[in-house]
Enzyme design. Structure first.
Site, PDB file in Angstrom:
ATOM      1  N   CYS A 227       1.237   8.035  -5.192  1.00 35.86           N
ATOM      2  CA  CYS A 227       2.587   7.677  -4.738  1.00 35.86           C
ATOM      3  C   CYS A 227       2.530   6.363  -3.949  1.00 35.86           C
ATOM      4  CB  CYS A 227       3.165   8.813  -3.900  1.00 35.86           C
ATOM      5  SG  CYS A 227       4.866   8.538  -3.360  1.00 35.86           S
ATOM      6  N   CYS A 228       1.560   6.248  -3.027  1.00 39.31           N
ATOM      7  CA  CYS A 228       1.402   5.000  -2.258  1.00 39.31           C
ATOM      8  C   CYS A 228       1.122   3.826  -3.207  1.00 39.31           C
ATOM      9  CB  CYS A 228       0.259   5.119  -1.252  1.00 39.31           C
ATOM     10  SG  CYS A 228       0.621   6.118   0.209  1.00 39.31           S
TER      11      CYS A 228
ATOM     12  N   CYS B  66       6.904   5.880   5.501  1.00 36.88           N
ATOM     13  CA  CYS B  66       7.960   6.521   4.722  1.00 36.88           C
ATOM     14  C   CYS B  66       8.406   7.812   5.413  1.00 36.88           C
ATOM     15  CB  CYS B  66       7.458   6.854   3.333  1.00 36.88           C
ATOM     16  SG  CYS B  66       7.044   5.407   2.339  1.00 36.88           S
TER      17      CYS B  66
ATOM     18  N   CYS C 270       6.466  11.117   5.046  1.00 35.37           N
ATOM     19  CA  CYS C 270       5.061  11.052   5.460  1.00 35.37           C
ATOM     20  C   CYS C 270       4.880  10.627   6.905  1.00 35.37           C
ATOM     21  CB  CYS C 270       4.319  10.092   4.543  1.00 35.37           C
ATOM     22  SG  CYS C 270       4.396  10.593   2.815  1.00 35.37           S
TER      23      CYS C 270
ATOM     24  N   CYS D 114      -2.858   3.760   3.616  1.00 36.61           N
ATOM     25  CA  CYS D 114      -2.272   3.826   2.272  1.00 36.61           C
ATOM     26  C   CYS D 114      -2.962   2.870   1.323  1.00 36.61           C
ATOM     27  CB  CYS D 114      -0.792   3.509   2.328  1.00 36.61           C
ATOM     28  SG  CYS D 114      -0.456   1.873   2.988  1.00 36.61           S
TER      29      CYS D 114
HETATM   30 FE1  SF4 Z   1       4.752   7.954  -1.077  1.00 34.59          FE
HETATM   31 FE2  SF4 Z   1       4.394   8.897   1.395  1.00 34.59          FE
HETATM   32 FE3  SF4 Z   1       2.863   6.857   0.446  1.00 34.59          FE
HETATM   33 FE4  SF4 Z   1       5.478   6.528   1.059  1.00 34.59          FE
HETATM   34  S1  SF4 Z   1       3.764   7.001   2.472  1.00 34.59           S
HETATM   35  S2  SF4 Z   1       4.441   5.749  -0.709  1.00 34.59           S
HETATM   36  S3  SF4 Z   1       6.367   8.491   0.368  1.00 34.59           S
HETATM   37  S4  SF4 Z   1       2.926   9.015  -0.268  1.00 34.59           S
END
Ligand code: SF4
Length: 243
Positions: A122-123, A204, A207, A232
């Site tokens: 996701c990151c 985010c 998170c 991340c």
């Molecule tokens: Fe995805 Fe969380 Fe990474 Fe944002 S911090 S990109 S929502 S996993």
């Protein structure tokens, strides 16, 4: 309500020297890379300190941010606040919509909680890919990382030459939290409202949570992950950072 500025702003020994050093480093970087340097502002307080320096010193440094599509309203609100306060346009980079739709369709909205691999995936699509576009055409970038923020960041330098040949500057590397808030107080820097709600580190919305008094500043980031480095990959590769 006591604000975070009232709680934490304190000019400790060496404050003026650290501010002067950060401004000199930023000015030198801007002169060396005029028109090809960008400040990646994550819309937390360190990013705001650097944007304030860029604007106040009238440096030829672009200001850019990532809108991951999962930010708090308070964080998104910083973009027009910056533009109104400093009269500059913030460059905003977003993930590719089709990649997000495909990922969410396959793994669901809450995939980040299922495994570290899915969280990093996701990151990668919401942060790392847009970051590559943010850096395209730039020979240098500026970030607000500080050594004090976490064990993984304790060796952050003032300057690094990255593998891709870009120069990276960390003007706040040696700043303390008290320095940051003393600077905010001195220059009346606008800051993310979440900081007053006990969010020392802001990412985010799914998170990031508030921390309790005395907790590690990054304890609210990916708090459900045990033993994984809380990064991340934008600044430190998690597998390196956790070594
Ligand atoms: Fe995805 Fe969380 Fe990474 Fe944002 S911090 S990109 S929502 S996993």
């Amino acid at each position: 309500m006591t604000t975070i500025v009232q709680r934490l702003a304190r000019k400790t020994r060496g404050f003026e020297a650290r501010v002067a050093h950060a401004e000199a480093l930023l000015r030198e970087a801007a002169e060396d890379h005029a028109g090809r340097i960008v400040q990646a502002n994550s819309l937390g307080v360190e990013g705001m300190v650097l944007t304030d320096m860029v604007a106040r010193l009238k440096l030829p440094v672009a200001v850019a941010t990532l809108d991951t599509g999962a930010l708090h309203a308070e964080t998104l609100a910083m973009i027009p606040r910056i533009e109104a306060r400093y009269g500059i346009a913030v460059e905003v980079f977003r993930p590719r919509q089709e990649a997000v739709v495909q990922f969410v369709g396959r793994h669901g909205e809450r995939a980040m909680y299922d495994s570290v691999d899915l969280r990093r995936a996701c990151c990668a699509l919401r942060k790392l890919e847009p970051m590559e576009r943010l850096l395209q055409g730039r020979s240098a970038w500026v970030t607000g990382l500080r050594r004090e923020q976490s064990a993984e960041r304790r060796h952050v330098p003032f300057y690094a030459l990255e593998d891709d040949g870009r120069e990276k500057f960390y003007p706040l590397a040696d700043w303390t939290e008290a320095d940051v808030w003393a600077y905010v107080q001195r220059h009346d820097v606008p800051y993310n409202d979440l900081h007053d709600q006990w969010f020392p580190s802001i990412g985010c919305a799914p998170c990031t949570r508030a921390v309790s008094a005395g907790e590690d500043p990054r304890a609210g980031r990916w708090w459900w992950e045990q033993g994984a480095a809380k990064e991340c990959g934008l600044h430190l590769r998690p597998e390196v950072a956790s070594a």
